[in-house]
Design a protein around this motif. Structure first.
Motif, short mmCIF file in Angstrom:
data_model
loop_
_atom_site.label_atom_id
_atom_site.label_comp_id
_atom_site.label_asym_id
_atom_site.label_seq_id
_atom_site.Cartn_x
_atom_site.Cartn_y
_atom_site.Cartn_z
N ALA A 114 -2.37 2.15 -5.10
CA ALA A 114 -1.61 3.40 -5.05
C ALA A 114 -0.92 3.59 -3.70
N ALA A 143 -8.53 3.40 -12.43
CA ALA A 143 -7.48 4.43 -12.32
C ALA A 143 -7.98 5.76 -12.87
N GLN A 164 -6.10 9.20 -12.52
CA GLN A 164 -4.76 8.72 -12.85
C GLN A 164 -4.83 7.68 -13.96
N GLU A 195 0.38 5.00 -13.47
CA GLU A 195 0.63 5.92 -12.36
C GLU A 195 0.25 5.29 -11.03
N LEU A 196 -0.83 4.51 -11.01
CA LEU A 196 -1.20 3.79 -9.78
C LEU A 196 -0.11 2.82 -9.36
N ALA A 241 2.93 4.62 -8.10
CA ALA A 241 2.68 5.17 -6.76
C ALA A 241 2.81 4.08 -5.70
#
Length: 289
Positions: A65, A87, A92, A96-97, A100
């Motif tokens: 991330a 995650a 998350q 999404e990780l 990011a």
């Protein structure tokens, strides 16, 4: 009037095939085999589990991330599950990780998948693989086909506790910095049922699918297959280990997906066409002018 049931149709009609996975993990493969006329028998030879301590995986997820890796090398769908679990523990999703990480350091957090099945597992997690090897879907294939990458690149390598050091060693030789983390454990499953072992030993289960080197070893520990058995390996490394163990020579599926496995089995059980110059061909021409 009695109506007899029609015999099973399909190029694998009547062939019993050991699929060394639990039915829930092998649903698509079992269905593909049945469509081809085979009679698959699902029985796991290994048990995949989470690491006893998930701290290392969770730390790696946090580093993803933060944009801390140039690449993530994903070598199994089990690793996708483990990454997704880490995650989730952070609140998350895996997608999404990765997003990011790419925001934190543009151009980084690229994702390499060892093959089509792993790329599909990533896609189900909403992560697109940036690279899948073409020459061979294995750690060796990843190293052979890996896109040009600057020296010093950091690569997260989450893998089984039984994984061979091929990928780590190859990345290090290139001047990259692999960070190896155990993402899942691989343990022997309970011994196969005695009746199934007897059917394998006598050829009543005439084909086996070997999905990994550990599966090949576990099978060889329990039963000696007759020479007539059809052995279908997923990947050349699994085939090499099967040969080292003295298992019957077999075929290798070109990709770790159901259709490729079915195609390989069909090729194995289909008699090769005889050439016009073969002795049998001449004999046939004499008997049947």
């Amino acid at each position: 009037m009695t109506h007899l049931a029609a015999p099973p149709a399909g190029p694998l009609a009547g062939l019993r095939v050991l699929v060394p996975r639990s039915p829930d993990r092998a649903a698509a493969l079992l269905e593909a085999l049945r469509r081809a006329g085979a009679d698959p028998v699902a029985a796991p030879l290994v048990i995949i589990g989470a690491p006893a301590d998930p701290t290392a995986m969770d730390d790696a997820a946090a580093r993803i991330a933060g944009g801390g890796y140039d690449w993530i090398a994903v070598t199994s769908s089990f690793t996708v599950d483990s990454l997704q679990a880490s995650a989730h523990r952070s609140g998350q999703t895996l997608a999404e990780l990765v997003d990011a990480g790419r925001t934190a350091r543009p151009g980084g957090t690229r994702v390499a998948a060892v093959g089509d099945a792993t790329a599909a597992a990533l896609a189900r997690a909403q992560v697109k693989a940036d690279f899948v090897p073409v020459s061979e879907q294995s750690a060796r294939g990843m190293l052979a086909d890996w896109p040009p990458t600057e020296p010093g690149a950091s690569v997260l390598v989450p893998q089984s506790d039984l994984a061979e050091p091929t990928l780590e060693a190859g990345l290090t030789e290139r001047g990259w910095h692999p960070h190896v983390v155990v993402s899942y454990t691989n343990r022997p499953a309970a011994p196969l049922p005695a009746e199934l072992l007897a059917d394998l030993a006598t050829g009543r289960v005439g084909a086996v699918l070997l999905t990994s080197a550990s599966v090949a070893r576990r099978l060889a520990e329990q039963v000696t297959l007759p020479a007539s058995s059809v052995v279908c390996c997923i990947g050349p490394r699994t085939a090499e280990v099967a040969a080292e163990l003295g298992l019957p020579a077999g075929v290798v599926a070109t990709r770790p997906v159901p259709d490729a496995v079915v195609t390989a089995l069909i090729a194995a059980v289909t008699p090769a066409p005889r050439s016009a110059n073969s002795p049998d061909a001449h004999h046939d021409s004499e008997v049947h002018p």
